[in-house]
Write an enzyme that holds these catalytic residues in place. Sequence first.
Site, mmCIF file in Angstrom:
data_model
loop_
_atom_site.group_PDB
_atom_site.id
_atom_site.type_symbol
_atom_site.label_atom_id
_atom_site.label_comp_id
_atom_site.label_asym_id
_atom_site.label_seq_id
_atom_site.Cartn_x
_atom_site.Cartn_y
_atom_site.Cartn_z
ATOM 1 N NE ARG A 1 -21.533 23.089 33.813
ATOM 2 C CZ ARG A 1 -20.982 23.778 32.836
ATOM 3 N NH1 ARG A 1 -21.417 23.640 31.573
ATOM 4 N NH2 ARG A 1 -19.977 24.612 33.062
ATOM 5 C CB CYS B 1 -43.425 27.030 33.515
ATOM 6 S SG CYS B 1 -44.495 28.469 33.551
ATOM 7 C CD GLU B 2 -37.515 29.978 35.895
ATOM 8 O OE1 GLU B 2 -37.077 31.101 36.173
ATOM 9 O OE2 GLU B 2 -38.343 29.371 36.597
ATOM 10 C CD GLU C 1 -9.246 16.252 45.158
ATOM 11 O OE1 GLU C 1 -8.854 15.871 46.269
ATOM 12 O OE2 GLU C 1 -9.963 17.280 45.002
ATOM 13 N N GLY D 1 -12.447 15.658 37.250
ATOM 14 C CA GLY D 1 -13.751 15.014 37.072
ATOM 15 C C GLY D 1 -14.326 15.349 35.712
ATOM 16 N NE ARG D 2 -15.613 21.465 34.181
ATOM 17 C CZ ARG D 2 -16.659 22.214 34.506
ATOM 18 N NH1 ARG D 2 -17.662 22.335 33.673
ATOM 19 N NH2 ARG D 2 -16.685 22.852 35.654
#
Length: 480
Positions: A356, A387-388, A313, A315-316
């Site tokens: 990520r 704002c982080e 399986e 995906g990435r």
Amino acid sequence: MASALSDVPSGLVAPDDVNGLVPQLWPESAHRDAAGRLVVGGLDAATLAARFGTPLYVVDEDEARGRARRTRLAFESAAAAAGTDVTVYYAGKAFLSGAVVRWVTEEGLAVDVCTGGELAVALGAGVDPARIGFHGNNKSLAEIDAAVAAGVGAIVIDSEIEIERVAAAAARAGRRQRVRLRVNSGVHASTHEFLATAHEDQKFGVSLDRAAELGARIRGHESLEFLGLHCHIGSQIFEAPGFAESASRLLAAHAELSAAAPVPELNLGGGFGIAYTAADSPQPIEDIARGILDAVVAGCRERGLPVPKLAFEPGRSIIGPAGVTLYTVGTIKAVPIDGGERRYVSVDGGMSDNARTALYEAQYSARLASRTSAAAPALSRVVGKHCESGDIVVDAEYLPADTGPGDLLAVPATGAYCWSLSSNYNHVPRPPVVAVREGSARVIVRGETIDDLLARDLGLEPTAIDTAATGDAATEGTPA
């Protein structure tokens, strides 16, 4: 620009050519044109930004298709040499849209989904339900009913309680539902803790030592057909040994189950890694496929078992390298730190379009996309507009010292999990996704507008929604 910072990633070195594109990070079509602009899929970054705005997710269709095809052929070739068959599923959680579903299925892949929403996308894109696998550690009763009613090819049972739930749904529908049992092999990837999904203390699957017991329970239901075991050992894995060790452990349980009745298949999951920086060196998928199949054959021979049909399986590894995100630079700031200085390059996106880095401390690369530069490389941190303090897109990268407001930056290897994890943090609309191929571009996922966000807020007066706009027009009350 010199730096005395102590937290520079060990694999990051100043490039000889700050304009150069490291091949393993970019789609095969990526290059610079005569004007120095980054070109992907036959279209340059400046043209794409002018037409669609930034931030912008760009996906090279030929790259995605080519990787899907190459992956399928690699596992089919390895399986044929082992005297068995294989099914390769595209793991939709990496990035799922109607267009991407059609690309991968046209290249011969099945589709793996894990929620009712993902199932709806796959069905809406015309996937044969028999070529859909349905995952999830907490499937709702409604999702199970929908999957059974649709006729999905396999449901992965993730917990003891799901045996009864899936059996009941299948009985109500008058179907015999094919199922797999997800187990934890005790092998996990050498990667970020949050990505390692096969160690025992986690929410997925059941303990491997219960496989025979729960397999027997599944077989006790007339409405269920037991296909075999499933295991996923983690993500961003560069080599085959971890998969091989996991397969060896699963085969012991597979042999115990086979003593009671045939077990037709073994699903070893996905998690094949990609290069995000020049320091990353994943093995070619052909080598990984051969390594896993060799281990399965050896394990079956040791136990006197026929080699089962296999399933994987990825995906990435299919969609990740096909994606490039474009940003426009806003502000540049040098902050004294650790006896040196940190150069902050702020762009018009951030953790709302790529979570990520904040979630996993993921490392990315970046290049100036709208031009080339003769300036010296300057160690930089690319950050977003949110704002982080953890709103970091690229933790550390060498960019031209003259990078400034209005320049375009491109971040490669963003096809997987960036759009999927995107959000409206700080009420920032999510960007569109544009597919490029042979000099043509088309929107495959529409971007959001501020009006889209306001329309969902039922606490706003209709006039506020009707007149919402950005800039001076909003202040003056001019309709958008």
